[in-house]
Enzyme design. Structure first.
Site, PDB file in Angstrom:
ATOM      1  N   THR A  22       0.804  -1.190   0.116  1.00  0.00           N
ATOM      2  CA  THR A  22      -0.176  -0.126   0.044  1.00  0.00           C
ATOM      3  C   THR A  22       0.870   1.354  -0.059  1.00  0.00           C
ATOM      4  OG1 THR A  22      -0.186  -0.178   2.281  1.00  0.00           O
ATOM      5  CG2 THR A  22      -1.864  -1.083   1.085  1.00  0.00           C
ATOM      6  N   ASP A  88       3.938 -10.105  15.339  1.00  0.00           N
ATOM      7  CA  ASP A  88       4.240  -8.701  14.988  1.00  0.00           C
ATOM      8  C   ASP A  88       3.023  -7.622  14.845  1.00  0.00           C
ATOM      9  OD1 ASP A  88       5.730  -6.669  13.769  1.00  0.00           O
ATOM     10  OD2 ASP A  88       5.613  -7.438  11.884  1.00  0.00           O
ATOM     11  N   THR A 119       6.997  -8.350  18.539  1.00  0.00           N
ATOM     12  CA  THR A 119       8.311  -7.503  17.841  1.00  0.00           C
ATOM     13  C   THR A 119       7.697  -6.282  17.258  1.00  0.00           C
ATOM     14  OG1 THR A 119       7.762  -8.809  15.929  1.00  0.00           O
ATOM     15  CG2 THR A 119       9.679  -9.561  17.378  1.00  0.00           C
ATOM     16  N   GLU A 124       4.552   1.447  17.802  1.00  0.00           N
ATOM     17  CA  GLU A 124       3.530   0.470  18.131  1.00  0.00           C
ATOM     18  C   GLU A 124       3.841   0.035  19.671  1.00  0.00           C
ATOM     19  OE1 GLU A 124       3.460  -1.399  13.902  1.00  0.00           O
ATOM     20  OE2 GLU A 124       5.087  -2.338  15.394  1.00  0.00           O
ATOM     21  N   SER A 158      13.042  -1.060  16.251  1.00  0.00           N
ATOM     22  CA  SER A 158      13.557   0.116  15.555  1.00  0.00           C
ATOM     23  C   SER A 158      13.423   1.184  16.651  1.00  0.00           C
ATOM     24  CB  SER A 158      13.209   0.239  14.294  1.00  0.00           C
ATOM     25  OG  SER A 158      11.860   0.501  14.007  1.00  0.00           O
ATOM     26  N   ALA A 204      17.178   5.836   3.749  1.00  0.00           N
ATOM     27  CA  ALA A 204      16.105   5.235   2.776  1.00  0.00           C
ATOM     28  C   ALA A 204      15.185   4.569   3.615  1.00  0.00           C
ATOM     29  CB  ALA A 204      16.917   4.251   1.647  1.00  0.00           C
ATOM     30  N   ASP A 211       8.523  -7.186   9.003  1.00  0.00           N
ATOM     31  CA  ASP A 211       7.959  -8.503   8.398  1.00  0.00           C
ATOM     32  C   ASP A 211       9.272  -9.172   8.628  1.00  0.00           C
ATOM     33  OD1 ASP A 211       5.281  -7.790   8.144  1.00  0.00           O
ATOM     34  OD2 ASP A 211       5.811  -6.833   6.122  1.00  0.00           O
TER      35      ASP A 211
END
Length: 307
Positions: A22, A88, A119, A124, A158, A204, A211
């Site tokens: 998406t 996840d 994870t 989140e 992250s 980037a 995933d």
């Protein structure tokens, strides 16, 4: 593909069947709903095909689907108490939700307590705990709250702290009850592991890196069941190799500011061309998935477990 490359038999259920991810801004296809995924479960049950060691879930786009996943995970754990459920919790990133907001409380209050491995990314983890994560202390507080919900292994995949503009941080923790050596079944001890991994930032954005992280963590946690820090280090080395290969490919083949050949093309076409060159180079990275290449600029540090 990553799990199969590492020798796992995988029964994959696509929560969506889209023409493309998406991030492109436009796509075609269908979402699986709760009724459809339950029909798949019933078909497996009818044929006695539910002997699973692990369940991994990622993107889920509706509450009905999510609540059906909860039913299925509970049923599978009842059949196989040793089954590992890795979640996840794909909800958003960088302060932006990309699932309906009504999924958040269902994740937080109903699904997360079922997870053995969790994870989340930074955003989140904030959604699931209510903690605003600005530094490592905040992140550890969020991890402790997730442990308190019953999750044994938590890895925030992250973390981007203002104090370090050059690195991302992976922060992980395991808190498990095990039977004490020489003790009876009622005598247990808490085993704790905590660590950080610092990774150089790449200039980037990529789709699918979370995933890939969760797939690889499931695999390497199986190979190294007593060493979560080393398992995550191997995951991070493989992931960084994939991202670097993708980054270099996009630099060579993506649209460039000095390239006039596409100057007259619509903006959405130029965006699609750019995104296409940043699709993860998984096939080309097969060897690095199988044998994670060590990197001196990826640093693993063990943390005290006094919290």
């Amino acid at each position: 593909f990553p799990l199969q490359t590492l020798g796992f038999d995988v029964d994959a259920v696509n929560s969506v069947q889209f023409s493309n991810h998406t991030g492109y801004g436009q796509w075609r296809g269908e979402r699986l709903d709760g009724v459809q995924v339950w029909e798949l479960y019933e078909g497996l049950l009818a044929n006695d095909l539910l002997e699973y060691s692990d369940v991994l879930t990622g993107y889920i786009g509706s509450v009905t689907f999510l609540r059906t996943v909860i039913r299925i995970v509970k049923a599978l754990k009842e059949r196989s108490p040793a089954l590992v459920y890795a979640c996840d919790p794909v909800m958003g990133d960088h302060g932006r939700l990309y699932v309906p907001a009504d999924l958040v409380p269902v994740y937080r209050d109903e699904l997360i307590p079922l997870a053995d491995v969790l994870t989340p990314n930074q955003f989140e983890a904030e959604l699931l705990t209510g903690v605003s994560i600005r530094d490592e202390a905040d992140a550890l507080q969020a991890i402790d709250l997730l442990h308190a919900k019953g999750v044994g292994t938590v890895v925030i995949t992250s973390l981007d702290f203002d104090a370090d503009a050059e690195h991302l941080v992976v922060l992980g923790s395991r808190s498990q009850q095990r039977r004490a050596d020489g003790g009876d079944a009622a005598t247990t001890t808490t085993v704790r592991q905590r660590f950080r991994i610092k990774v150089p930032k790449l200039k980037a954005c990529f789709t699918g890196s979370g995933d890939l992280f969760s797939c690889l963590l499931l695999a390497w946690s199986t190979f190294l069941p007593d060493d979560l820090p080393q398992a995550c280090y191997k995951v991070t080395c493989s992931l960084q190799s994939v991202l670097r290969r993708t980054y270099h490919f996009s630099q060579r083949h993506g649209p460039r500011a000095d390239d006039q050949s596409g100057a007259s093309l619509p903006a959405d076409v130029m965006k699609a061309r750019d995104l296409r060159t940043r699709e993860l180079r998984l096939i080309q990275s097969k060897r690095d998935i199988e044998t994670p290449p060590q990197s001196n600029d990826i640093v693993l540090e063990l943390l005290p477990c006094d919290r």
